[in-house]
Structure formats: structure tokens, C-alpha cells
Design an enzyme around this catalytic site. Structure first.
Site, PDB file in Angstrom:
ATOM      1  N   HIS A 149      43.597  35.611  41.253  1.00 54.52           N
ATOM      2  CA  HIS A 149      44.410  36.763  41.640  1.00 54.52           C
ATOM      3  C   HIS A 149      43.753  38.017  41.058  1.00 54.52           C
ATOM      4  O   HIS A 149      42.709  37.941  40.401  1.00 54.52           O
ATOM      5  CB  HIS A 149      45.853  36.585  41.162  1.00 54.52           C
ATOM      6  CG  HIS A 149      45.962  36.213  39.708  1.00 54.52           C
ATOM      7  ND1 HIS A 149      45.551  37.049  38.698  1.00 54.52           N
ATOM      8  CD2 HIS A 149      46.402  35.079  39.098  1.00 54.52           C
ATOM      9  CE1 HIS A 149      45.762  36.461  37.534  1.00 54.52           C
ATOM     10  NE2 HIS A 149      46.262  35.268  37.740  1.00 54.52           N
ATOM     11  N   HIS A 151      42.414  37.973  37.424  1.00 56.11           N
ATOM     12  CA  HIS A 151      41.073  37.404  37.253  1.00 56.11           C
ATOM     13  C   HIS A 151      40.017  38.386  37.767  1.00 56.11           C
ATOM     14  O   HIS A 151      38.995  38.621  37.119  1.00 56.11           O
ATOM     15  CB  HIS A 151      40.924  36.123  38.081  1.00 56.11           C
ATOM     16  CG  HIS A 151      41.853  35.013  37.707  1.00 56.11           C
ATOM     17  ND1 HIS A 151      42.862  34.583  38.533  1.00 56.11           N
ATOM     18  CD2 HIS A 151      41.923  34.236  36.599  1.00 56.11           C
ATOM     19  CE1 HIS A 151      43.509  33.574  37.959  1.00 56.11           C
ATOM     20  NE2 HIS A 151      42.970  33.350  36.779  1.00 56.11           N
TER      21      HIS A 151
END
Ligand code: AMP
Length: 288
Positions: free
Chosen positions: A43, A46
Site C-alpha cells: 500500500h 510501503h
């Protein structure tokens, strides 16, 4: 090694990866090797770490490995979200250089029996509620460090205890790796992005967005002069319960050095919380 249309190279085998790293290390005027370890289902949280790495300018290496030895709950491991093609597309878009996706058998050989333990820092908070979890984390991180030999590794403050434990391990074991921290990326509602959010029901998703609201409320109380830990914690617990967040694992206010609580809260201390919504365990934190 699987070469795709784009520049992202995907490597599965540890031996192949080690050979690649040897080559990178032997290059003249070589650029820094920057590692961003993940468990996938990527997501924006990250990706923000990866963007941070890209800005440094070096070889960016993302890893995806759902590390079985850090899951104390077998169902959590079984249900952990996987979105490999989507992950690859995202990493491609960010022009990541290498993606390391090792197989479990290649990381943990049959007779594997060595682990790394950071002692005191793992006794409190998630360490107390997830026996063995941080041993699993430090062991996989040191293994990734040994395979990738990064100059820099990037971790999120979202997992504060993990970050502090890894920084301790790097110091204690004299590793020449710079640890860079990434801020927590949140949804508009304030909910910290997490791969596990996908597993929440609609109702629980809505309830989860109140976690950050509570943290901010407690911070405001602190900024308005309330500095007794017990007061702030009780206030927050009461707020969570009023929002239907009943299954609280812990609410603590700790210092960042030792992750210990003090009766009087100081600027720079962090409120850390863990709670369960249905079967999904969520954590969050906010610095005061
Ligand atoms: P995970 O895939 O959950 O193991 O996380 C991989 C890395 O991403 C860890 O360093 C996490 O701290 C970081 N991370 C997870 N969620 C977020 C977030 N919402 N914002 C920033 N970093 C995050």
C-alpha cells in the site's frame, strides 16, 4: 532471474541474489544498496518507504516475504493478504531496481535452528502479546541483511517497536547499515495504512478509523497540560470503548529509548496502542 518489459528484475533464489549483490559490490564507484523489506500486499505506506529510498539515489531493492516464524497466530499467517501481481505493477511504476521474493524453503532450510534475540526491548507491548514475534522479525531481518548486504535499510515508524528493536540489533551486532525511518502514511480518516485493513469488515473499518482520532485527542490533552500517564491512558481507553473499540490489547505511553512507561509523560514519548477488531489485530502510535 526473470526479466520483464520494465526495468524491475525479480529474483527468487537466494544464491542468485547473492551473486547479483557481489556484482553490485564489485562495481567501480558503486551506488548505495538500499533495502526495503516488506511482506507484500503493498500500500502507499510501503510505497512511501520506497520513494524515500529512490530519492537517496542507489540500487533500490524491495523484498516480499511473508515470514512464517514471526506469526504467533497460525490463522493470521493463513489469512495474510497476497497481491503479487499488483505489488509487481506498483514497484514497476516506482522504477524499483530489484524485487527479491525468496521461497520459504530457501530461507529456512530443513535444519534451521539459529535465531537472533534483542532481549529487553521485546518484553513489553507487542512482544508481550505476541510471543516469539520479534525473534522471528530480527531473525528474518538479519538474514535479509546478510543476503542483500545493504548500505541502507528503510523501516516504517508505524511498527515502532520493530523499528527500535532493529536499530538496537544493528548497533549491538556492529552492522554497517544505516537505518532510515519512514513516517506513518494514513488514510484521510486517519487510519494507518496496513495490509491487514483489507481484511476488516465495513463496520470494523469504520470503527478502526477512530483509533487515530483517539490518539490525537490524548495528544491534545497532553498539549493542554495533562501529563499524568494514568490520566491520559484512561481517557483514551474510555474514548475507544465509546467508539466500540472494546478489545484493547494495550494502551501505553512509553519513552522511545527503552519503550518503558513513566508516571509523568514527557514530550517525545509515544502513545502506542494495539487492539483487535474481530480477528484483525491493528497497531498504531503517535509521538507526543
Ligand atoms: P510489512 O509489510 O507490514 O512487514 O511492512 C513493511 C514495512 O512497511 C515496515 O517497515 C512497516 O513499518 C512499513 N509500513 C507498514 N505500514 C506503514 C504505513 N502505514 N506507513 C508507513 N510505513 C508503513
Amino acid at each position: 532471474m526473470l526479466k520483464r518489459k520494465s526495468s524491475l528484475k525479480i529474483i527468487n533464489k537466494v544464491s542468485t541474489f547473492k551473486n547479483l549483490i557481489k556484482k553490485l559490490h564489485n562495481k567501480k564507484n558503486r551506488k548505495p544498496i538500499i533495502l526495503i523489506p516488506t511482506m507484500g500486499a503493498l500500500h502507499q505506506g510501503h510505497l512511501s518507504l520506497i520513494e524515500k529510498g529512490k530519492k537517496i539515489g542507489g540500487y533500490t531493492i524491495a523484498s516480499i516475504f511473508i515470514n512464517p516464524i514471526q506469526f504467533n497466530d497460525k490463522n493470521d499467517l493463513k489469512n495474510y493478504p497476497i497481491a503479487l501481481q499488483d505489488d509487481i505493477d506498483k514497484l514497476n511504476r516506482l522504477k524499483v531496481d530489484y524485487l527479491f521474493i525468496p521461497k520459504i524453503e530457501d530461507i529456512f532450510e530443513k535444519n534451521f535452528q539459529t535465531t537472533v534475540t534483542v532481549n529487553d526491548l521485546q518484553k513489553n507491548l507487542c512482544g508481550m502479546h505476541r510471543p516469539g514475534h520479534f525473534n522471528g522479525v530480527t531473525t528474518i531481518v538479519i538474514k535479509l541483511f546478510n543476503i542483500v548486504k545493504p548500505d541502507i535499510a528503510i523501516f516504517g515508524k508505524k511498527d515502532l517497536q520493530q523499528l527500535i528493536i532493529i536499530k538496537r540489533m544493528v548497533k549491538d551486532l556492529n552492522l554497517d547499515i544505516k537505518i532510515i525511518e519512514g513516517r506513518t502514511i494514513r488514510e484521510r480518516s486517519g487510519l494507518a495504512l496496513s495490509s491487514r485493513n483489507k481484511l476488516l469488515t465495513k463496520t470494523n473499518y469504520h470503527k478502526a478509523s477512530k483509533i487515530y482520532l483517539g490518539l490525537k485527542m490524548a495528544k491534545n490533552q497532553f498539549l493542554n497540560g495533562r501529563n499524568k500517564s494514568i490520566y491520559l491512558k484512561n481517557k483514551l481507553i474510555k474514548f475507544f470503548k465509546s467508539e466500540g473499540l472494546n478489545n484493547i490489547e494495550y494502551v501505553q505511553i512509553v519513552n522511545q529509548e527503552k519503550l518503558e512507561e513513566n508516571a509523568i509523560v514527557k514530550k517525545g514519548d509515544v502513545i502506542v496502542v494495539a487492539l483487535k477488531l474481530g480477528k484483525i489485530r491493528l497497531i498504531d502510535n503517535l509521538k507526543l
